[in-house]
Design an enzyme around this catalytic site. Structure first.
Site, mmCIF file in Angstrom:
data_model
loop_
_atom_site.group_PDB
_atom_site.id
_atom_site.type_symbol
_atom_site.label_atom_id
_atom_site.label_comp_id
_atom_site.label_asym_id
_atom_site.label_seq_id
_atom_site.Cartn_x
_atom_site.Cartn_y
_atom_site.Cartn_z
ATOM 1 N N VAL A 23 8.922 -1.209 -2.209
ATOM 2 C CA VAL A 23 9.053 -0.448 -2.581
ATOM 3 C C VAL A 23 10.455 -1.391 -3.383
ATOM 4 C CG1 VAL A 23 10.319 1.727 -2.478
ATOM 5 C CG2 VAL A 23 8.254 1.705 -1.369
ATOM 6 N N GLU A 53 9.092 7.913 -3.111
ATOM 7 C CA GLU A 53 8.214 6.918 -4.035
ATOM 8 C C GLU A 53 6.892 7.508 -4.311
ATOM 9 O OE1 GLU A 53 6.295 4.402 -2.780
ATOM 10 O OE2 GLU A 53 6.783 4.688 -0.776
ATOM 11 N N LEU A 113 3.850 5.805 -5.318
ATOM 12 C CA LEU A 113 3.391 4.213 -5.727
ATOM 13 C C LEU A 113 2.324 3.855 -4.870
ATOM 14 C CD1 LEU A 113 6.624 1.820 -5.786
ATOM 15 C CD2 LEU A 113 5.596 3.645 -7.710
ATOM 16 N N PHE A 149 -9.594 10.032 -4.839
ATOM 17 C CA PHE A 149 -9.628 9.616 -3.842
ATOM 18 C C PHE A 149 -11.454 10.828 -2.637
ATOM 19 C CE2 PHE A 149 -5.765 9.153 -4.774
ATOM 20 C CZ PHE A 149 -4.800 8.175 -3.312
ATOM 21 N N LEU A 150 -11.922 10.669 -3.747
ATOM 22 C CA LEU A 150 -13.341 10.980 -2.776
ATOM 23 C C LEU A 150 -14.382 10.169 -2.046
ATOM 24 C CD1 LEU A 150 -13.734 14.962 -4.424
ATOM 25 C CD2 LEU A 150 -13.424 14.085 -2.315
ATOM 26 N N ALA A 169 -16.556 7.487 -0.109
ATOM 27 C CA ALA A 169 -16.719 7.081 0.880
ATOM 28 C C ALA A 169 -16.377 6.152 1.445
ATOM 29 C CB ALA A 169 -18.124 8.187 0.592
ATOM 30 N N GLY A 170 -16.022 5.417 2.872
ATOM 31 C CA GLY A 170 -15.969 4.704 3.003
ATOM 32 C C GLY A 170 -14.999 3.920 4.389
ATOM 33 N N CYS A 207 1.588 3.142 4.344
ATOM 34 C CA CYS A 207 2.151 5.104 3.783
ATOM 35 C C CYS A 207 0.710 5.942 4.517
ATOM 36 C CB CYS A 207 1.743 5.178 2.193
ATOM 37 S SG CYS A 207 3.030 4.566 0.980
ATOM 38 N N LYS A 252 0.953 6.157 9.515
ATOM 39 C CA LYS A 252 2.453 6.165 9.077
ATOM 40 C C LYS A 252 2.459 7.588 8.823
ATOM 41 C CE LYS A 252 5.614 4.240 6.352
ATOM 42 N NZ LYS A 252 6.407 5.542 5.474
#
Length: 437
Positions: free
Chosen positions: A11, A151, A153, A252-253, A255-256, A263, A266
């Site tokens: 960062v 942030e 990022l 963010f859809l 699948a994996g 980030c 935590k």
């Protein structure tokens, strides 16, 4: 403006280099002598596309310098950013704020005039209050405003995110501090990047809430992928079908094997600890954390199932090629990477692992020393009973399957990122296993 960045990690270094590119005079501070020496020599401590060139240009122009001397860097600064690490604390998962508070104490001893101290590190709600208390106790004579400026990022796209942000969140109710922060971010006005001024505690919570929501989207589609496999549906089509709804969105859809990195793991844990402290549980986030942890181990079992096939052979003694080790492409970050859980599951089953990653192998070797590391995907596949795509690097999106088939012991591809089309891979003579398809 004169900006000091305390901490030259991911960062701090990206932010400092970008601020310098805006025309500010930036000094990046770090206690690690070797890191500062490397930066002065033009060697980056992390892999981030475009960062090396950005640092070189601004260092050559004299706008970006590096030092281990915090006192001289802080003296006369208009804004002092704290961008040190806040790793998860062992035992309770709370963010370890010792580095933040230690930096604050050093800043208090070194400031020479009115300034603004900005927490850029991801910190729990109320951290800014404690930073302000430390500064006031040490320097009651000095006008020092404390601001939260989280942030947002993405590793692998950090420079673009910094220069073309969705929003800039600034937590302060101090008018002087607002003016300073407007000056810091004035170059972004041309991009019409919205600046959201909120209270300091609100700003601190925005960061955690944003990451928890994104982690929830990832975990949601991963569970839907499991349901797709059970009912015979295709998760990629499901993702498209729901992602076209503007209220949901397509990002963010995908699948994996689960989320990882510096980030989401935590920050979700830290949010849970904050919620517990304030007796306001967030059960959805609790479920997200549990499901994501289970997801990574499940991917190891998925690989083993593909490896042994329908006959249920013993996996012990077989060989798997892991392609991609970092938690996502375009970074060398191995923190909480799904590959760690997958490799452990394979090792526990007696499977030999050969691996390749374009940027993450040095970090991976320290965490998984028993793997065999290879020069490229094809060397990793030599003698393998299954080839597994764990991270969707561009280098793995157009593999030569004729070449691959010539070196593997068995033509089995496990695609944990849904990079390929099933028909094309089966036409190349490979047994194909994907996620949710």
């Amino acid at each position: 403006m004169r900006i000091t960045m305390i901490g030259s990690g991911y960062v701090g270094l990206v932010s400092g280099a970008c601020f310098a590119d805006f025309g500010h005079d930036v000094i990046c501070v770090d206690k690690d002598d070797a890191k500062i020496a490397a930066l002065e020599a033009g060697r980056m401590p992390i892999f981030e596309p475009g960062l090396e060139q950005l640092v070189a240009v601004n260092a050559a122009a004299g706008r970006l310098t590096f030092t281990t001397d915090l006192a001289s860097a802080v003296a006369g600064a208009d804004a002092i950013f704290i961008a040190v690490g806040t790793p998860s604390r062992r035992g309770d998962g709370h963010a370890d704020l010792s580095y933040v508070f230690a930096a604050t104490e050093e800043i208090a001893a070194a400031v020479t005039g009115p300034t603004v101290v900005v927490t850029k590190s991801t910190v729990p709600v109320g951290t800014g209050d404690r930073v302000e208390a430390i500064l006031r106790e040490a320097r009651p004579d000095m006008a020092i405003a404390v601001v939260s400026n989280p942030e947002f990022l993405r590793e692998g796209a950090a420079i673009g995110d910094f220069k073309r942000p969705d929003r800039i969140v600034i937590g302060t109710e101090d008018e002087t501090a607002k003016d300073v922060m407007r000056g810091v971010y004035r170059p972004l006005y041309l991009n019409e990047s919205p600046i959201l001024f909120v209270s300091r505690r609100t700003s601190e919570l925005i960061k955690y809430a944003a990451n928890a929501f994104l982690a929830t989207k990832i975990t949601f589609i991963n569970e839907i992928a499991d349901l797709c496999e059970a009912v015979g549906a295709d998760v990629q089509d499901v993702s498209r079908g729901i992602g076209l709804d503007n209220r949901i969105g397509k990002k963010f859809l995908h699948a994996g094997p689960g989320y990882g990195g510096s980030c989401f793991p935590k920050d979700t844990l830290a949010l849970l600890k904050t919620a517990e402290d304030y007796q306001s549980p967030v059960h959805i986030v609790e479920a997200v954390v549990k499901v994501n942890d289970s997801r990574k181990r499940a991917m190891g079992r998925k690989v083993i199932a593909a490896l042994i096939g329908e006959g249920g052979d013993e996996p012990r003694g077989k060989t798997v090629a892991l392609l991609g080790l970092t938690f996502k492409p375009n970074t060398d970050d191995m923190r909480d990477a799904p590959s760690l859980a997958i490799a452990t599951a394979l090792a526990d089953a007696g499977v030999r692992v050969r691996a390749f990653d374009p940027e993450g192998m040095d970090a991976a070797k320290a965490m998984m020393p028993d793997l065999t590391y290879c020069r490229d995907a094809y060397e990793a596949a030599e003698g393998a009973d299954a080839v597994v795509i764990v991270t969707e690097w561009d280098a793995f999106r157009a593999l030569d399957f004729a070449r691959l088939k010539a070196v593997v012991a068995a033509p089995v591809l496990v695609d944990l990122r849904n990079v390929y089309n099933r028909a094309a891979i089966e036409a190349a003579g490979f047994a194909y296993t994907a996620v949710g398809r």
